[in-house]
Design a protein around this motif. Structure first.
Motif, PDB file in Angstrom:
ATOM      1  N   PRO A  93       0.731  -1.250   0.076  1.00 60.54           N
ATOM      2  CA  PRO A  93      -0.057   0.171   0.204  1.00 60.54           C
ATOM      3  C   PRO A  93       0.957   1.477  -0.084  1.00 60.54           C
ATOM      4  O   PRO A  93       0.756   2.345  -0.721  1.00 60.54           O
ATOM      5  CB  PRO A  93      -0.996  -0.152   1.414  1.00 60.54           C
ATOM      6  CG  PRO A  93      -0.839  -1.477   1.569  1.00 60.54           C
ATOM      7  CD  PRO A  93       0.351  -2.201   1.044  1.00 60.54           C
ATOM      8  N   VAL A  94       1.906   1.196   0.754  1.00 54.77           N
ATOM      9  CA  VAL A  94       2.770   2.510   0.901  1.00 54.77           C
ATOM     10  C   VAL A  94       3.515   2.368  -0.483  1.00 54.77           C
ATOM     11  O   VAL A  94       3.930   3.891  -0.897  1.00 54.77           O
ATOM     12  CB  VAL A  94       3.466   2.402   1.872  1.00 54.77           C
ATOM     13  CG1 VAL A  94       4.622   3.536   1.946  1.00 54.77           C
ATOM     14  CG2 VAL A  94       2.957   2.153   3.246  1.00 54.77           C
ATOM     15  N   ASP A  95       4.023   1.418  -0.965  1.00 55.35           N
ATOM     16  CA  ASP A  95       4.622   1.523  -2.131  1.00 55.35           C
ATOM     17  C   ASP A  95       3.704   2.309  -3.195  1.00 55.35           C
ATOM     18  O   ASP A  95       4.144   3.043  -4.098  1.00 55.35           O
ATOM     19  CB  ASP A  95       5.086   0.162  -2.785  1.00 55.35           C
ATOM     20  CG  ASP A  95       6.156  -0.585  -2.037  1.00 55.35           C
ATOM     21  OD1 ASP A  95       6.795   0.248  -1.186  1.00 55.35           O
ATOM     22  OD2 ASP A  95       6.490  -1.533  -2.161  1.00 55.35           O
ATOM     23  N   SER A  96       2.500   1.744  -3.443  1.00 54.38           N
ATOM     24  CA  SER A  96       1.700   2.285  -4.261  1.00 54.38           C
ATOM     25  C   SER A  96       1.228   3.779  -4.185  1.00 54.38           C
ATOM     26  O   SER A  96       1.426   4.606  -5.205  1.00 54.38           O
ATOM     27  CB  SER A  96       0.305   1.655  -4.395  1.00 54.38           C
ATOM     28  OG  SER A  96       0.389   0.133  -4.643  1.00 54.38           O
ATOM     29  N   ALA A  97       1.135   4.171  -2.866  1.00 54.57           N
ATOM     30  CA  ALA A  97       0.962   5.336  -2.670  1.00 54.57           C
ATOM     31  C   ALA A  97       2.112   6.436  -2.796  1.00 54.57           C
ATOM     32  O   ALA A  97       1.946   7.510  -3.385  1.00 54.57           O
ATOM     33  CB  ALA A  97       0.708   5.721  -1.070  1.00 54.57           C
ATOM     34  N   GLY A  98       3.256   5.890  -2.586  1.00 54.05           N
ATOM     35  CA  GLY A  98       4.521   6.653  -2.990  1.00 54.05           C
ATOM     36  C   GLY A  98       4.821   6.810  -4.348  1.00 54.05           C
ATOM     37  O   GLY A  98       5.183   7.834  -4.687  1.00 54.05           O
ATOM     38  N   LYS A  99       4.494   5.886  -5.073  1.00 54.21           N
ATOM     39  CA  LYS A  99       4.499   6.007  -6.345  1.00 54.21           C
ATOM     40  C   LYS A  99       3.845   6.870  -7.168  1.00 54.21           C
ATOM     41  O   LYS A  99       4.016   7.825  -7.991  1.00 54.21           O
ATOM     42  CB  LYS A  99       4.308   4.550  -7.167  1.00 54.21           C
ATOM     43  CG  LYS A  99       4.479   4.498  -8.811  1.00 54.21           C
ATOM     44  CD  LYS A  99       4.149   2.955  -9.163  1.00 54.21           C
ATOM     45  CE  LYS A  99       4.478   2.912 -10.681  1.00 54.21           C
ATOM     46  NZ  LYS A  99       4.333   1.755 -11.216  1.00 54.21           N
ATOM     47  N   LEU A 100       2.443   7.130  -6.521  1.00 53.02           N
ATOM     48  CA  LEU A 100       1.494   8.126  -7.116  1.00 53.02           C
ATOM     49  C   LEU A 100       2.245   9.486  -6.528  1.00 53.02           C
ATOM     50  O   LEU A 100       2.135  10.445  -7.512  1.00 53.02           O
ATOM     51  CB  LEU A 100       0.169   7.968  -6.558  1.00 53.02           C
ATOM     52  CG  LEU A 100      -0.550   6.664  -7.191  1.00 53.02           C
ATOM     53  CD1 LEU A 100      -1.961   6.544  -6.585  1.00 53.02           C
ATOM     54  CD2 LEU A 100      -0.767   6.839  -8.730  1.00 53.02           C
ATOM     55  N   LEU A 101       2.701   9.440  -5.520  1.00 54.02           N
ATOM     56  CA  LEU A 101       3.207  10.914  -5.014  1.00 54.02           C
ATOM     57  C   LEU A 101       4.461  11.560  -5.817  1.00 54.02           C
ATOM     58  O   LEU A 101       4.289  12.464  -6.007  1.00 54.02           O
ATOM     59  CB  LEU A 101       3.464  10.670  -3.523  1.00 54.02           C
ATOM     60  CG  LEU A 101       4.056  12.005  -2.567  1.00 54.02           C
ATOM     61  CD1 LEU A 101       2.936  13.023  -2.417  1.00 54.02           C
ATOM     62  CD2 LEU A 101       4.685  11.635  -1.407  1.00 54.02           C
TER      63      LEU A 101
END
Length: 355
Positions: A93-101
């Motif tokens: 989840p954090v990987d996905s959110a970080g990628k979008l950010l």
């Protein structure tokens, strides 16, 4: 590349670098990760309990809404000024959110009104989150390595110098061998020793600075009550709920301070976290236990390995967060300290018993 080199970390922590809109802080030293995260956050927001300018998210908050991190970074403060968005935890989840950010920062679609800080455990060079933050010119990645003896000695001397306290060579050597590699716990132990010796604020203008001796270190950091606190930490990690209440009662009767119990809980769970991080990097459990400083004693290896099975990395991250919150509440809320810490111990023990 914006992987911050170890020699440049102190400069970044002393003065805000506005180039970086998001910072990843990672490493096996959970105490150092927390400490550096707090320092960076306070460069922007003085009160980390300010609900308008500070928000904390977990991986579960981002599981269903990975785009929420971008939304929070862009959100305006009701009270004006810049905000801080802190994420604790790692995983998909954090990987996905970080990628979008990072994508939004790089393509210019995000003009952030917040500094985003992501805390994570040990990350390999190939970890997606680490690669993202090291590649972008808008983000920074800070690695937190366990304190070496030289790091620990420098921290001890600086803290004592700040309080105009002296220390004998024997006492300094005793301290460096007694304290562990977790920066946060070492600082907490040093704060206790400084209070014992007499901080600058409590001394008269003409009073000579106190010189800390080996017996002072022994009195503060290695007494019987601490052995009881260490036993409680093991009981909590094992999930022995039936034994915990009795152990807490005996410790209180013996004069073990609630904050001492908390320090030993933080130390024990930080050791579990460090071992799990090494296991995640490919080490067998037996090797990971031997690499800890100090290593797990032979007669404790079986119990420690059983605890590792109950405490995977995500659960340990939650436990360390709970312990950090307990420390904050104990120091700031005015609520009974013993009740706060015992409630946290019971909660973690219950979690282990269900594992």
């Amino acid at each position: 590349m914006t992987a911050i080199k170890p020699r440049d970390v102190d400069a970044l922590l002393k003065r805000r670098n506005g180039t970086f809109k998001a910072v990843l802080i990672y490493g096996n030293d959970a105490g150092s990760v927390r400490e550096r995260s707090d320092i960076l956050a306070r460069q922007v927001v003085s009160d980390l309990k300010d609900p308008f300018n500070f928000i904390e998210l977990s991986d579960s908050d981002l599981k269903e809404e990975p785009g929420r991190l971008v939304d929070e970074a862009a959100a305006l403060s009701f009270m004006g000024g810049e905000r801080v968005v802190r994420v604790r935890g790692a995983g998909a989840p954090v990987d996905s959110a970080g990628k979008l950010l990072v994508a939004a920062l790089d393509n210019g679609s995000l003009n952030p009104n917040a500094l985003t800080i992501i805390e994570a455990g040990g990350l390999k060079k190939t970890a997606p989150l680490r690669k993202l933050f090291e590649k972008s010119k808008h983000t920074a990645a800070i690695a937190c390595y366990e304190d070496s003896d030289l790091d620990l000695k420098a921290m001890i001397e600086q803290m004592l110098r700040d309080e105009d306290l002296l220390i004998t060579d024997d006492a300094l050597m005793m301290l460096t061998t007694t304290l562990g590699t977790d920066r946060g716990i070492s600082r907490a132990e040093m704060e206790k020793l400084i209070l014992y010796a007499g901080p600058k604020s409590l001394r008269g203008a003409d009073e000579e600075p106190y010189q800390i001796k080996p017996e002072d270190v022994a009195e503060c950091l290695a007494d019987f009550t601490q052995d009881m606190a260490a036993d409680i930490a093991g009981i909590v990690a094992q999930g022995r709920l039936a034994d915990l209440s009795a152990a807490l009662y005996r410790a209180a009767e013996a004069g073990t301070g609630a904050m001492t119990t908390l320090i030993f809980l933080q130390r024990h769970f930080s050791r579990l976290y460090a071992a799990q991080s090494m296991i995640a990097s490919g080490d067998p459990a037996s090797a990971a236990m031997k690499k800890l400083k100090p290593p797990v004693f032979f007669n404790e290896e079986r119990a420690f390995q059983a605890q590792l099975k109950k405490w995977p990395l995500p659960r340990l991250e939650g436990a360390l967060s709970n312990l950090l919150q307990a420390e904050h509440d104990a120091k700031t809320t005015g609520a009974p300290v013993q009740e706060i810490i015992e409630r946290t111990a019971l909660r973690l023990s219950a979690l282990a018993s269900r594992a």
